[in-house]
Design a protein around this motif. Structure first.
Motif, short mmCIF file in Angstrom:
data_model
loop_
_atom_site.label_atom_id
_atom_site.label_comp_id
_atom_site.label_asym_id
_atom_site.label_seq_id
_atom_site.Cartn_x
_atom_site.Cartn_y
_atom_site.Cartn_z
N SER A 92 -6.55 7.55 0.73
CA SER A 92 -6.17 8.25 -0.49
C SER A 92 -7.15 9.38 -0.80
O SER A 92 -6.77 10.43 -1.31
N ALA A 102 -0.71 6.21 -6.57
CA ALA A 102 -1.53 5.99 -5.38
C ALA A 102 -2.68 5.04 -5.67
O ALA A 102 -3.00 4.17 -4.85
N TRP A 103 -3.31 5.19 -6.85
CA TRP A 103 -4.42 4.31 -7.19
C TRP A 103 -3.94 2.87 -7.38
O TRP A 103 -4.62 1.92 -7.04
N HIS A 153 -8.13 3.00 0.45
CA HIS A 153 -8.94 3.81 -0.47
C HIS A 153 -9.35 5.14 0.17
O HIS A 153 -9.16 6.22 -0.40
N TRP A 182 1.70 2.78 2.62
CA TRP A 182 1.46 3.41 3.91
C TRP A 182 1.62 2.37 5.01
O TRP A 182 1.25 1.21 4.84
N VAL A 197 -3.86 1.27 -4.08
CA VAL A 197 -5.19 0.86 -3.63
C VAL A 197 -5.59 -0.45 -4.30
O VAL A 197 -6.13 -1.37 -3.67
N SER A 213 0.81 -1.22 0.00
CA SER A 213 0.00 0.00 0.00
C SER A 213 0.84 1.26 0.00
O SER A 213 0.40 2.31 -0.41
N THR A 235 -5.28 12.02 -3.26
CA THR A 235 -4.36 11.38 -4.22
C THR A 235 -5.07 10.37 -5.11
O THR A 235 -4.41 9.54 -5.73
N THR A 236 -6.40 10.43 -5.21
CA THR A 236 -7.12 9.43 -6.01
C THR A 236 -6.85 9.57 -7.50
O THR A 236 -7.04 8.63 -8.26
#
Length: 581
Positions: A192, A203-204, A189, A136, A207, A134, A197-198
């Motif tokens: 983000s 970033a996507w 999700h 994170w 997710v 992820s 950051t979507t």
């Protein structure tokens, strides 16, 4: 006492029959031939012919269920269940693993479509952990889940800290890989979204990786429990899987990915049935009502072992998870039944799980604690859905008895109106402030739950009466009864709802009332949704508004409303089940 008047089809399948003539509701719902008659069919020989008929019925049920799935899921499910006839165990489409497999491919595909088209496909496929895939730290995502995401998704769920609060969730996050991975998936999700950051490809992709990891973990758990012979003896693992499926359901709905709701719900209903029936003896008749206490006794000792003289005993994490997840499954099943015009899948368990014979003893499943609406309203919505299914079945075979329809509807209406009048006349009982209120943030007590639950229950009860009127009398927006209850819903939501974001928990009653609202009210309803920001956190309300606006346009265009019903409105996108939860 066991009845011997059911159809032979239900008997050979060892299922409860509602004994409706000329064809029972169970067989109609599954799309299979219903065999009635005094004489035992020749294939009911207790041997090879009977086994052949059972296999044939299983194939028919699976094929009919397959045709009810959205097109995007059919090919994947078909390949997953191609060899199901050779597998032992329950009917193929009642196997949560096969149903879940059908949803997995569709969910990941829909997430790809939701994200940027240039998502970096070289990202890790998410085969294992949370932190690395992820980007994170797991601790950050899990705390975000506990502190921010749970209160948003389930604003009414505030169990007493003296009974463990939400510690059972933390317990399962630490001890269950399948629950932890599902939570990380959702948290990645929404985190983000919070970071804005979507729209970032990298970033996507993270997710997506977290989502794949969640599905992979859940699939392995289902395979593992099946490989060990099924639910019996493995109830703890089954409860964790059920909790994870329902969390993924809520994740899908938050993403407005309704394509997968039917498959997830079918899997959850099948799994909950297996859990409930795992405590029954092998030779028990199907109509025997599962005793939740027996099931709870199989879920292990409580997380906290307190002295026996302590007035409060904290249940185990799995016990609380089962009650919580059961409430969500039953809730979703009831709402889905209103769109599918079928009796709720778990209808036979409603009485045992949602009612109590002793007023001082709570029902085994408390819907109010999870979704904010009292059990009796949702119980009656389930009865209205069952009545609508019965009506459609009778119309199909040409023997609708209108007097019987009115008789059944009157019993439901009397219950709803009496309980609603009592609710409106009594003052909500608030608990006195105490130490826990002083420990709340900034020393401020939490919003009055009694007032909130009273308001929510009234909204659902008024919507239920509108729904009942449409089932019995057809589409009559000018009816005084309908106009009164629509006005009640709008008044409650406009003047008493606090905070406004709670509207997202009442998407179904909001949509039901909105579809039959007068033109003068339509602007207020549209504004209630459009003022909620950010828009992507209120996807179900925006979907409800889309449905309402389609109805309003048809009305202004002079469209034929004689054939309209709520089910057709809720399925305004063809076969897609829009689950407004």
């Amino acid at each position: 006492m066991k009845s011997f008047n059911g159809c032979w089809t239900c008997r050979v399948r060892r299922k409860k029959c509602d004994e409706t003539h000329p064809v029972c509701s169970t067989c109609v719902g599954l799309g299979i031939i219903c065999h009635y008659g005094q004489e035992k069919p020749e294939w009911m020989d207790g041997g090879i012919k009977q086994q052949g008929m059972v296999k044939q019925l299983k194939r028919d049920i699976r094929e009919n269920a397959l045709h009810r799935l959205p097109l995007g899921e059919r090919a994947f499910y078909a390949s997953a269940s191609a060899s199901a006839d050779a597998l032992p165990g329950p009917e193929p489409f009642s196997d949560p693993q096969l149903i879940f497999l059908a949803a997995e491919n569709s969910v990941v595909s829909s997430l790809h479509e939701s994200g940027s088209s240039s998502v970096d496909r070289r990202e890790d496929d998410g085969g294992g952990g949370g932190g690395e895939s992820s980007g994170w730290p797991d601790a950050c995502l899990l705390m975000f889940y506990m502190e921010n995401l749970l209160p948003f998704l389930f604003p009414f769920y505030r169990p007493s800290p003296l009974q463990g609060g939400r510690s059972w969730i933390l317990d399962m996050l630490m001890s269950s890989p399948v629950v932890r991975q599902t939570a990380l998936c959702q948290s990645a999700h929404f985190f983000s979204l919070a970071l804005g950051t979507t729209t970032c490809d990298g970033a996507w992709a993270k997710v997506l990786a977290q989502t794949r990891a969640a599905f992979d973990t859940l699939r392995r758990s289902l395979q593992d429990i099946n490989g060990r012979g099924g639910i019996a003896g493995h109830e703890r693992e089954a409860v964790r899987i059920l909790a994870s499926i329902m969390q993924l359901q809520r994740f899908d709905i938050a993403m407005s990915s309704f394509e997968n709701c039917h498959a997830h719900l079918t899997a959850a209903c099948a799994l909950l049935k297996l859990i409930l029936e795992s405590a029954l003896p092998d030779d028990a008749a199907h109509h025997v009502e599962p005793n939740l206490a027996n099931i709870m006794s199989r879920l292990g000792p409580p997380s906290w072992v307190l002295p026996s003289q302590c007035p409060v005993q904290v249940p185990s994490a799995e016990e609380t998870a089962l009650r919580f997840s059961s409430a969500l499954v039953i809730f979703d099943d009831i709402i889905a039944s209103t769109a599918l015009q079928r009796r709720p899948t778990l209808h036979e368990y409603h009485h045992g799980l949602l009612t109590t014979s002793t007023p001082s003893v709570p029902a085994p499943v408390d819907m109010e604690a999870v979704v904010g609406c009292k059990n009796w309203v949702l119980l009656q919505i389930g009865e209205i859905a069952a009545l609508d299914a019965w009506k459609q079945q009778c119309k199909m075979v040409g023997n609708l008895d209108v007097m019987e329809l009115v008789r059944r509807a009157t019993a439901i209406k009397d219950t709803l109106t009496a309980r609603l009048a009592h609710l409106q006349s009594e003052s909500p009982v608030s608990k006195p402030s105490g130490v826990l209120d002083l420990l709340a943030p900034h020393g401020q007590p939490s919003p009055d739950r009694a007032d909130q639950h009273c308001l929510v229950t009234q909204v659902w009860a008024c919507a239920a009466l509108i729904y009942l009127s449409v089932v019995v009398s057809g589409w009559q927006p000018a009816s005084p009864d309908v106009r009164h209850h629509v006005g009640q819903v709008i008044s409650l939501l406009t003047h008493q709802l606090s905070p406004p974001s709670l509207l997202r928990t009442m998407a179904w009653p909001f949509c039901v009332a909105g579809c039959l609202a007068e033109p003068a009210h339509q602007g207020y309803l549209r504004e209630m949704v459009e003022t909620l920001r950010p828009a992507n956190l209120f996807g179900t309300l925006r979907k409800a508004l889309e449905i309402m606006q389609d109805v309003w346009r048809d009305g202004r265009g002079g469209g034929d409303s004689s054939m309209r019903d709520l089910a057709s409105c809720l399925r305004n996108q063809g076969d897609l089940l829009v689950l407004l939860v």
